[in-house]
Design an enzyme around this catalytic site. Sequence first.
Site, PDB file in Angstrom:
ATOM      1  N   SER A  70      53.777  31.538   9.239  1.00 19.14           N
ATOM      2  CA  SER A  70      54.395  30.360   9.840  1.00 19.14           C
ATOM      3  C   SER A  70      55.042  30.760  11.158  1.00 19.14           C
ATOM      4  O   SER A  70      55.258  31.945  11.429  1.00 19.14           O
ATOM      5  CB  SER A  70      55.463  29.784   8.908  1.00 19.14           C
ATOM      6  OG  SER A  70      56.667  30.531   8.989  1.00 19.14           O
ATOM      7  N   ASP A  71      55.354  29.783  11.999  1.00 18.62           N
ATOM      8  CA  ASP A  71      56.224  30.084  13.131  1.00 18.62           C
ATOM      9  C   ASP A  71      57.661  30.088  12.622  1.00 18.62           C
ATOM     10  O   ASP A  71      57.938  29.728  11.472  1.00 18.62           O
ATOM     11  CB  ASP A  71      56.025  29.065  14.253  1.00 18.62           C
ATOM     12  CG  ASP A  71      56.313  29.661  15.624  1.00 18.62           C
ATOM     13  OD1 ASP A  71      57.123  30.609  15.707  1.00 18.62           O
ATOM     14  OD2 ASP A  71      55.741  29.191  16.612  1.00 18.62           O
TER      15      ASP A  71
END
Length: 750
Positions: free
Chosen positions: A283-284
């Site tokens: 994920s960011d």
Amino acid sequence: MKFVNLKPIIYVGLVLLFLTSCGENKSTQNNPVEKSINDLLSKMTLEEKIGQMNQLTGLGLSDEMQYNVREGRVGSILNELEPTVINELQRLAVEESRLGIPLIFARDVIHGFKTIFPIPLGQAASWNPSVVEDGARVAAIEAAAAGIRWTFAPMIDVSRDPRWGRIAESLGEDPYLTSVLGAAMIKGFQGEDLSAPNSMAACAKHFAGYGASESGKDYNTTWIPELQLRELYLPPFIAAAEAGAATFMCSFNDINGVPSSGNPYLNKTILRDEWKYDGLLVSDWGSIEQMIPHGVCADLKEAAELAANAYVDMDMMGFAYINYLKELVESGAVSEKIVDDAVRNILRLKHRLGLFENPYVEVLDEMPFYTESSLQKAKQAAVESAVLLKNDGNVLPLGSKVKTVAVVGPLADAQADQVGTWCFDAEPEHSVTPLTAIRNEYGKKVNVIAEKGLVYSRDKDKKGIERAVNAAKRSDVVLFFAGEESVLSGEARSRADISLPGAQSEMLTALKATGKPVVLVIMAGRPLTIEKEVKEADAVLYAFHGGTMAGPALADLIFGKAIPSGKLPVTIPRMVGQIPVYYAHKNTGRPGANVDLIDDIPVGTLQTSIGFTSYHLDAGTTPLFSFGYGLSYTNFDYSDVKLSKNTISRGETLNVECTVKNTGKYDAAEVVQFYMRDKVAKLARPVRELKGFEKIHLKAGESKTVKFSLTEDDLAYWNEDMVKRAEPGEFEVWVSPNSQTGKAVSFYLK
């Protein structure tokens, strides 16, 4: 995502996945890495599996971090830069955790670690894969020496809105150019052997469509039809997967209402099933948790469920998996097989990095920072990244008649700003500014008068402009270094007005009024709307933010030791209202023609008297500078394009060639560009599409025949039934110096 006509594709994809999975089960038995992963996985508790899926930012050797490492509650650590601390944390993981699984240490190393190269958009202006690869290789060597083995680059979002701050991190507006340069960056980061101690895992980001954020606002929503997604935004990621990118990262944005961190169509159907990608998907920062304000999850537990079922392997600083995934698996909301698959991807990366065999970083007495070789490569990158936009009267390069130069402007001596955005580990004191370089390299040949005029780019205090004007009056030529401070571009640094900030434009007008030739050098993180400034300046050099060695590079370009060869990787608009403006647009049913601009329309003109075509009354039909544009100090002549045949059948290759001659007096490089158009298709096609390029070096008077080729696959496009295929008919090709010039030559596909 809410796409149409997907059932046949999904059905075929599921069948292929089943067959592939069966094949993988058989091959795993003979693959020592996969066997090791499965053996280790069989020993792991659910808590230990979830721990591998948790990425935390560094807290040094705090009690909390030591506990998390010993208990197997973290699989990767961000932003820890001290090698001795990294080694101690690694020791805790390898020697004191139950299963001895090593950690991956990660950091944003975007366009350099210590030796900073031009921003990626600047590197893209070089149109030189070797420049991009060299920059990533230097970054990997420096960062890996500090213990960093995973970087979150390249950013390969196709970017067509210069208001978006992150366009600085991009490789421009074109999917082909982005694909080629993105692959080169991956190769530079990962080297020939990812397990080598001086290599880093690359991360293709942001998956996907982030560059389409509405109004150029960061993190904003996107609405992307599947045809556009596949044709424009996904090709660079396909190229990244084929180039061996070790990891991918989710984008912050939603696509058609579905955030990428919770999008199984993107992350499973496309990335895993269609492309067979077996790397890690992270994920960011906090993007799983941020699905709550997106409005698709009520709480963090629901966000964890959505992300896990969307096949996001690792949660970066979201605390969703570590807090809720065990409960979700035990309740049946998330299958443990999904967790197992995620952990396999994480362990596979650790094997590929060689961390099981060599988990520690060697603590060096002397770090490989700012080596002579690295600085020279950074300088060459800055040279090739600069784009000459205007050179009236051949003001540049400065000749022997110039005895005194005025060096003015807020970017002339701004060490921190010239390195650009998103380089946390830059040391500005190592930046060599244009003023310093001009004094050091050319100060014996010319008298240098320095006067900033404006202290920083946003400065509106005009008191100093008079001093800059007085300096100009005493000089033979004025070098005005203008642009943006680094803080004005990059993540969350979107601008609605992308003109020169502060009083820089007024300062240019005052300098021009002296009657002295003015060379405008723009150092910025994005294309700026500078139509007025281009008209006033005698020469314009667009240098982006050029990094540590921007100063020496620009000094050499200004005085002729180096010759400009950069070409724009993105269109420069005349005014912000033209955005989005890009070269590969559709023609429309009424393409712009017989243009009457707003100030040319007589008062009282009838509504029907000036025609009905597609253009802006105040901007016309064209941008200020088109994609691929860039001048040199010499001239290049392109001969007529020759085709190997006028008609090709399916499966055949068309060969295209053109001879380019350097007709000027300087040895120089030229980027020869190859474009194509499908003239008549079931779906309207762009007026041009980049299909190839080659950067050639020619001595004065030298010629070279440049060759390109097209296959049936190059002619294909995604149709409304979600099948990519070529259609018979007429096509045009250009071999030209930019996206707007050249003579089209036609051929037919039977």
